[in-house]
Design a protein around this motif. Structure first.
Motif, PDB file in Angstrom:
ATOM      1  N   GLN A  31     -10.359  -4.266  -7.618  1.00 26.68           N
ATOM      2  CA  GLN A  31     -10.473  -3.426  -8.662  1.00 26.68           C
ATOM      3  C   GLN A  31     -10.157  -3.445  -9.850  1.00 26.68           C
ATOM      4  N   ALA A  32      -8.322  -3.216  -9.205  1.00 28.14           N
ATOM      5  CA  ALA A  32      -7.745  -3.359 -11.048  1.00 28.14           C
ATOM      6  C   ALA A  32      -7.581  -4.365 -11.609  1.00 28.14           C
ATOM      7  N   MET A  33      -8.131  -5.095 -11.287  1.00 24.46           N
ATOM      8  CA  MET A  33      -8.345  -6.513 -12.170  1.00 24.46           C
ATOM      9  C   MET A  33     -10.184  -6.779 -12.371  1.00 24.46           C
ATOM     10  N   GLY A  34     -11.016  -5.244 -12.142  1.00 25.69           N
ATOM     11  CA  GLY A  34     -11.809  -5.088 -12.932  1.00 25.69           C
ATOM     12  C   GLY A  34     -13.156  -7.087 -12.357  1.00 25.69           C
ATOM     13  N   ILE A  35     -12.829  -7.071 -11.014  1.00 27.62           N
ATOM     14  CA  ILE A  35     -13.474  -7.968 -10.305  1.00 27.62           C
ATOM     15  C   ILE A  35     -14.576  -7.467  -8.678  1.00 27.62           C
ATOM     16  N   SER A  36     -15.951  -8.670  -8.970  1.00 29.49           N
ATOM     17  CA  SER A  36     -16.428  -7.905  -7.288  1.00 29.49           C
ATOM     18  C   SER A  36     -16.044  -8.745  -6.255  1.00 29.49           C
ATOM     19  N   GLN A  37     -16.252  -8.567  -5.115  1.00 26.70           N
ATOM     20  CA  GLN A  37     -16.159  -8.906  -4.048  1.00 26.70           C
ATOM     21  C   GLN A  37     -16.384 -10.565  -4.090  1.00 26.70           C
ATOM     22  N   GLU A  38     -17.705 -10.290  -4.604  1.00 28.59           N
ATOM     23  CA  GLU A  38     -17.790 -12.269  -4.781  1.00 28.59           C
ATOM     24  C   GLU A  38     -17.025 -12.609  -5.849  1.00 28.59           C
ATOM     25  N   ALA A  39     -16.873 -12.513  -6.387  1.00 25.75           N
ATOM     26  CA  ALA A  39     -16.004 -13.075  -7.826  1.00 25.75           C
ATOM     27  C   ALA A  39     -14.433 -12.913  -7.078  1.00 25.75           C
ATOM     28  N   PHE A  40     -14.316 -12.180  -6.685  1.00 25.81           N
ATOM     29  CA  PHE A  40     -12.603 -12.532  -6.201  1.00 25.81           C
ATOM     30  C   PHE A  40     -12.690 -13.458  -5.248  1.00 25.81           C
ATOM     31  N   ALA A  41     -13.736 -13.011  -4.416  1.00 24.97           N
ATOM     32  CA  ALA A  41     -14.010 -14.253  -2.627  1.00 24.97           C
ATOM     33  C   ALA A  41     -13.628 -15.468  -3.554  1.00 24.97           C
ATOM     34  N   GLU A  42     -14.882 -16.031  -4.322  1.00 28.91           N
ATOM     35  CA  GLU A  42     -14.345 -17.129  -5.643  1.00 28.91           C
ATOM     36  C   GLU A  42     -13.543 -17.425  -5.151  1.00 28.91           C
TER      37      GLU A  42
END
Length: 69
Positions: free
Chosen positions: A16-27
């Motif tokens: 969340q500190a990176m400001g990305i969604s679970q989907e974007a992070f998973a990718e």
């Protein structure tokens, strides 16, 4: 200390500190979104290989994922 909860909480906090969604992070990790969700909801144990993939994607040292606040 419940290591699964500490790890899941830290993954979510850093993501969340990176400001990305679970989907974007998973990718970014090369993992599935439901796998990331299960980690963050404390429903999944995780292999050492995937721990390293997550730390690399978060651009942090691996040990930080195991530190309690």
């Amino acid at each position: 200390m419940d290591i699964v909860k500490v790890f899941g909480t830290n993954v979510k906090r850093y993501r969340q500190a990176m400001g990305i969604s679970q989907e974007a992070f998973a990718e970014k990790c090369g993992l599935h979104r439901t796998y990331i969700s299960a980690i963050e909801c404390f429903r999944r144990s995780i292999s050492l290989e995937n721990i390293q993939r997550i730390a690399d994607a978060l651009e942090i040292d691996t040990y930080k994922l195991f530190m309690e606040e």
